[in-house]
Scaffold this motif. Sequence first.
Motif, short mmCIF file in Angstrom:
data_model
loop_
_atom_site.label_atom_id
_atom_site.label_comp_id
_atom_site.label_asym_id
_atom_site.label_seq_id
_atom_site.Cartn_x
_atom_site.Cartn_y
_atom_site.Cartn_z
N ALA A 235 0.84 -1.21 0.00
CA ALA A 235 0.00 0.00 0.00
C ALA A 235 0.87 1.26 0.00
O ALA A 235 0.57 2.24 -0.69
CB ALA A 235 -0.93 -0.01 1.21
N ILE A 236 1.96 1.23 0.75
CA ILE A 236 2.87 2.38 0.79
C ILE A 236 3.53 2.58 -0.58
O ILE A 236 3.60 3.70 -1.10
CB ILE A 236 3.93 2.19 1.91
N LEU A 237 3.99 1.48 -1.16
CA LEU A 237 4.64 1.58 -2.47
C LEU A 237 3.66 2.10 -3.53
O LEU A 237 4.02 2.95 -4.36
CB LEU A 237 5.17 0.20 -2.90
N GLU A 238 2.42 1.62 -3.48
CA GLU A 238 1.44 2.06 -4.48
C GLU A 238 1.07 3.53 -4.28
O GLU A 238 0.92 4.27 -5.25
CB GLU A 238 0.20 1.16 -4.43
N LEU B 86 14.96 0.49 1.37
CA LEU B 86 15.40 -0.78 1.95
C LEU B 86 14.22 -1.52 2.55
O LEU B 86 13.38 -0.91 3.22
CB LEU B 86 16.43 -0.47 3.05
N VAL B 87 14.15 -2.82 2.31
CA VAL B 87 13.17 -3.67 3.01
C VAL B 87 13.95 -4.77 3.71
O VAL B 87 14.80 -5.44 3.10
CB VAL B 87 12.13 -4.26 2.04
N ILE B 88 13.68 -4.93 4.99
CA ILE B 88 14.34 -5.97 5.78
C ILE B 88 13.28 -6.93 6.31
O ILE B 88 12.24 -6.48 6.82
CB ILE B 88 15.08 -5.38 7.01
N SER B 89 13.54 -8.22 6.21
CA SER B 89 12.66 -9.20 6.84
C SER B 89 13.47 -10.19 7.66
O SER B 89 14.62 -10.49 7.34
CB SER B 89 11.83 -9.95 5.81
N ASP B 90 12.85 -10.68 8.72
CA ASP B 90 13.47 -11.73 9.54
C ASP B 90 12.95 -13.10 9.14
O ASP B 90 13.26 -14.09 9.78
CB ASP B 90 13.15 -11.46 11.02
N LEU C 249 9.02 -9.64 1.08
CA LEU C 249 10.27 -9.70 0.30
C LEU C 249 9.95 -9.78 -1.19
O LEU C 249 10.57 -9.10 -2.01
CB LEU C 249 11.11 -10.91 0.73
N GLU C 250 8.94 -10.60 -1.53
CA GLU C 250 8.52 -10.74 -2.93
C GLU C 250 8.01 -9.41 -3.47
O GLU C 250 8.35 -8.99 -4.58
CB GLU C 250 7.37 -11.77 -3.01
N ILE C 251 7.17 -8.76 -2.66
CA ILE C 251 6.60 -7.47 -3.08
C ILE C 251 7.71 -6.46 -3.32
O ILE C 251 7.72 -5.73 -4.31
CB ILE C 251 5.60 -6.98 -2.01
N ALA C 252 8.69 -6.46 -2.41
CA ALA C 252 9.79 -5.49 -2.53
C ALA C 252 10.62 -5.77 -3.78
O ALA C 252 10.99 -4.85 -4.51
CB ALA C 252 10.66 -5.56 -1.28
N ALA D 298 8.85 -4.77 -6.87
CA ALA D 298 8.76 -3.31 -7.03
C ALA D 298 10.12 -2.70 -7.37
O ALA D 298 10.23 -1.50 -7.58
CB ALA D 298 8.21 -2.69 -5.74
N GLY D 299 11.16 -3.53 -7.37
CA GLY D 299 12.48 -3.02 -7.73
C GLY D 299 13.14 -2.19 -6.64
O GLY D 299 13.96 -1.30 -6.93
N ILE D 300 12.81 -2.47 -5.39
CA ILE D 300 13.45 -1.76 -4.28
C ILE D 300 14.96 -2.02 -4.32
O ILE D 300 15.39 -3.17 -4.51
CB ILE D 300 12.88 -2.25 -2.92
N ALA D 301 15.72 -0.97 -4.09
CA ALA D 301 17.18 -1.06 -4.25
C ALA D 301 17.79 -2.16 -3.37
O ALA D 301 18.62 -2.94 -3.82
CB ALA D 301 17.81 0.28 -3.94
N GLU D 302 17.37 -2.22 -2.13
CA GLU D 302 17.95 -3.23 -1.23
C GLU D 302 16.84 -4.01 -0.54
O GLU D 302 16.00 -3.43 0.16
CB GLU D 302 18.81 -2.54 -0.18
N VAL D 303 16.87 -5.30 -0.72
CA VAL D 303 15.88 -6.19 -0.11
C VAL D 303 16.67 -7.26 0.62
O VAL D 303 17.40 -8.04 0.00
CB VAL D 303 14.96 -6.83 -1.19
N ILE D 304 16.53 -7.27 1.95
CA ILE D 304 17.42 -8.12 2.74
C ILE D 304 16.64 -9.04 3.66
O ILE D 304 15.73 -8.61 4.37
CB ILE D 304 18.33 -7.27 3.67
N TYR D 305 17.02 -10.32 3.66
CA TYR D 305 16.54 -11.25 4.69
C TYR D 305 17.70 -11.48 5.65
O TYR D 305 18.79 -11.86 5.23
CB TYR D 305 16.08 -12.57 4.05
#
Length: 204
Positions: free
Chosen positions: A19-22, A35-39, A46-49, A52-59
């Motif tokens: 919703a924020i990205l849209e 940046l999107v971080i998930s634990d 993570l998939e959504i990020a 959406a082409g987020i620069a940094e997506v980290i688990y």
Amino acid sequence: MKRVPVAVMASGRGSNLKAILEAAERGECPVRVALVISDRPDAGALEIARAAGIAEVIYLNPRDYADRQAFDAACGGAIEAAGCDWVVLAGYMRILSDAFVRRFAGRAINIHPALLPAFPGAHAVADALEHGVKVTGCTVHMVDEKLDGGPILAQTTVPVLGDDTAETLHNRIHAEEHKLYPATLKRLAEETFHLDGRRVIWNS
Ligand code: GRF
């Protein structure tokens, strides 16, 4: 449009992140999710990020760290390295260490699926339903050392219907969250506020 760089931390399906990205894409929310971080490796966020082409997506796997403090320090390092001004918790299911909260004091916000201070914790929707409240909702609040306890930035109410299950109620709360979170981020980007005790007073 000047966009505030933010980090989103999420453990779950990531509908608030979406919703924020849209809203940002539509020009309704002046943030850039840097940046999107998930634990959790399987978090939908993570998939959504990635999509959406987020620069940094980290688990980051909490088990790779000695303790909560060390894990949070790694998250904090990534957030600062990405140049993020704010930390946006969106369904992040880990309790944050006090050190992390202090590091991002005044710059971290959370969304909770109840009208705080009623029903804090991980089972807010079921707790509200079981308690028999007729109205519940969602809250965006500052993050402080107390779980779901920081100063309240915004709230929206949602009526509880007679035939609601936790699932149907959470679905309607989610729909309101998806409006409230981007709108609150917009307000934070464009306005200032001060605290009067626990009260958030917008300066405009
Ligand atoms: C939301 O209901 C939020 O209030 C709570 O966790 C849920 C996350 O949902 N903190 P999603 O992962 O954004 O879909």
